[in-house]
Enzyme design. Structure first.
Site, PDB file in Angstrom:
ATOM      1  N   LEU A  54       2.685  -3.033   0.410  1.00  5.92           N
ATOM      2  CA  LEU A  54       2.916  -5.294   0.627  1.00  5.92           C
ATOM      3  C   LEU A  54       4.371  -4.350   1.157  1.00  5.92           C
ATOM      4  O   LEU A  54       5.238  -5.847   1.623  1.00  5.92           O
ATOM      5  CB  LEU A  54       2.849  -5.084  -0.519  1.00  5.92           C
ATOM      6  CG  LEU A  54       3.801  -6.779  -0.968  1.00  5.92           C
ATOM      7  CD1 LEU A  54       3.266  -7.400  -0.481  1.00  5.92           C
ATOM      8  CD2 LEU A  54       4.544  -6.760  -2.376  1.00  5.92           C
ATOM      9  N   TYR A  55       5.019  -3.490   1.241  1.00  2.00           N
ATOM     10  CA  TYR A  55       6.485  -3.705   1.771  1.00  2.00           C
ATOM     11  C   TYR A  55       6.196  -3.515   3.281  1.00  2.00           C
ATOM     12  O   TYR A  55       7.016  -4.603   4.102  1.00  2.00           O
ATOM     13  CB  TYR A  55       6.821  -2.262   1.896  1.00  2.00           C
ATOM     14  CG  TYR A  55       8.033  -1.513   2.459  1.00  2.00           C
ATOM     15  CD1 TYR A  55       9.799  -2.802   2.689  1.00  2.00           C
ATOM     16  CD2 TYR A  55       7.963  -0.856   3.297  1.00  2.00           C
ATOM     17  CE1 TYR A  55      10.381  -2.447   2.843  1.00  2.00           C
ATOM     18  CE2 TYR A  55       9.095  -0.635   4.613  1.00  2.00           C
ATOM     19  CZ  TYR A  55      11.023  -1.270   3.882  1.00  2.00           C
ATOM     20  OH  TYR A  55      10.989  -1.164   5.398  1.00  2.00           O
ATOM     21  N   ALA A  56       4.420  -2.682   3.998  1.00  2.00           N
ATOM     22  CA  ALA A  56       4.846  -2.779   4.897  1.00  2.00           C
ATOM     23  C   ALA A  56       4.586  -4.107   5.461  1.00  2.00           C
ATOM     24  O   ALA A  56       4.479  -4.370   6.689  1.00  2.00           O
ATOM     25  CB  ALA A  56       3.763  -1.358   5.173  1.00  2.00           C
TER      26      ALA A  56
END
Length: 431
Positions: free
Chosen positions: A241-243
């Site tokens: 999700l960060y990416a």
């Protein structure tokens, strides 16, 4: 013989025949009147003292309010003073995430060369806020003022742009970490997407519009297996999700560049490390656990292949950030209206020399002079990727970017800082 009662009974109402009684009674009344007066004076003095203390408390709290609350006259003066430029052709930069790892280093580098710098940070508790406060103190010692606030606060951002005509914005505020996204996904959307949009809105409404340099991430390459990673490679397969939020950020910034004429430069950082780093990073937590005699967990990829990272020392990253600011073209909009095309750029900032995690651990053991207790496990499906490797040819050509610190040297510098900052010694760690 008359009784005592008869001596004090008047023959005429209102009059006493006994003079002794009258004298005693008069003295009694005088005493009572004197005591009452003293009591009233005491009450008056107590009330006066209480009023004074309340007034002093009010004045003290008012002084604290004027000195610390955003929007106050004193606050505005601190912002203006911090934004003052002290070199020819210098810039005035708003640095978000200024109390963070990269943000603090970039802020100091800019200030030392004479640029105006105003920091912004919300001091969240993703990791130990005391480290952020220590970085803040370091920046304060360099006459850099940090506003305590959130990039989602549009009123505060509008106020900052009203006070200072920032020439550049260095946007480093973000929710970092790949694995934490599985615990608190909302924080990534709040900071990395909503916060980015709020900041871009403030920038496009500013007059003049600043040039924007912001931190993307090497994580956008996701499941890409082509190495080294180049800016033109596909980035539509995020592994976390960060990416995904960083990839969304690249699309969002492109939109603001296209519609509003904002000059945009995105920087894809590759595993930044060094002094004043983030405690959630592997090299940092490994150092802490090794010193405390605790085991460390070393993950490996499929088929027992060692994970590898393109570790990039903080000083090299700072050079890339400053170079991006120096070469950023001007925004072409005014008051939210585009007047012509503006630059849109994306660069990899890495070291170009990936090192396996087990090799990194060996280097730490050497510098700490302590053998690590290792638990080797297969990498879980938590969003991490098996390797990263940066192609920095574009940054070298356009920014003059040239990393010079290898991992061995960089870790030695980090360990020296860590031992000093946390007050460790080998004797202490062995207890």
């Amino acid at each position: 013989m008359r009784g005592l009662e008869e001596e004090f009974i008047p023959s005429t109402p209102g009059k006493f025949k006994d003079k002794t009684y009258y004298s005693v009674n008069r003295q009694f009344h005088r005493c009572f009147a004197s005591t009452s007066t003293m009591f009233l004076w005491a009450l008056f003095l107590i009330a006066l003292t209480a009023s004074y203390l309340s007034f002093q408390s009010f004045m003290d709290s008012g002084t604290r309010y004027l000195s610390s609350t955003w929007g106050s006259l004193h606050w505005e003066k601190q912002v203006r003073d911090s934004a003052q430029i002290h070199r020819v052709n210098g810039m005035s930069v708003l640095v978000t995430g200024a109390a963070g790892f990269v943000g603090s280093h970039v802020s100091i580098a800019l200030k030392k060369r004479g640029d105006g710098v105003v920091g912004l940070d919300n001091f969240n508790n993703y990791y130990d806020p005391s480290l952020k406060k220590a970085r803040k103190n370091l920046l304060n010692s360099q006459n850099i003022f940090i506003v305590e606030g959130d990039v989602n606060d549009m009123r505060m951002l509008a106020k900052l742009f009203d006070i200072v005509a920032f020439t550049h914005v260095m946007h480093l505020a973000a929710q970092a970490g790949v694995r934490y996204a599985m615990e608190n996904p909302q924080s990534y959307v709040h900071s990395n997407i909503a916060g980015l949009v709020t900041l871009l809105e403030a920038c496009k409404n500013a007059n003049p519009q600043p040039a924007v340099v912001w931190a993307s991430s090497s994580s956008v390459y996701g499941l890409n297996e082509k190495v080294p990673f180049s800016e033109s490679d596909r980035t539509d397969q995020p592994a976390s999700l960060y990416a995904a939020t960083k990839k969304a950020g690249e699309e969002i910034t492109h939109t603001y560049n296209h519609i509003y004429g904002l000059s945009i430069t995105g920087l894809r950082f590759f595993t930044v490390y060094g002094p004043w780093g983030r405690p959630d990073m592997a090299y940092f937590s490994f150092t802490r656990n090794i010193l405390q005699g605790k085991p460390i967990t070393v993950y490996r990829g499929r088929n027992r292949v060692d994970l590898a990272r393109d570790f990039t020392y903080i000083d090299d990253i700072v050079k890339g950030c400053v170079g991006s600011l120096d070469t950023a073209g001007k925004s072409t909009g005014s008051g939210g209206k585009k007047r012509g095309p503006a630059p849109y750029r994306i660069f990899n900032l890495g070291n170009t020399s990936p090192v396996t995690v087990p090799m990194m651990v060996e280097m730490l053991e050497k510098h700490l002079k302590i053998k690590a207790k290792k638990h080797v496990l297969d990498m879980p499906g938590n969003g991490d990727v098996p390797f990263t490797h940066a192609n920095i040819s574009s940054a070298r050509k356009e920014l003059g970017y040239k990393p010079t610190i290898d991992l061995q040297t960089g870790l030695r510098k980090f360990v020296r800082w860590y031992l000093s900052y946390y007050g460790y010694s080998r004797e202490k760690s062995m207890k």
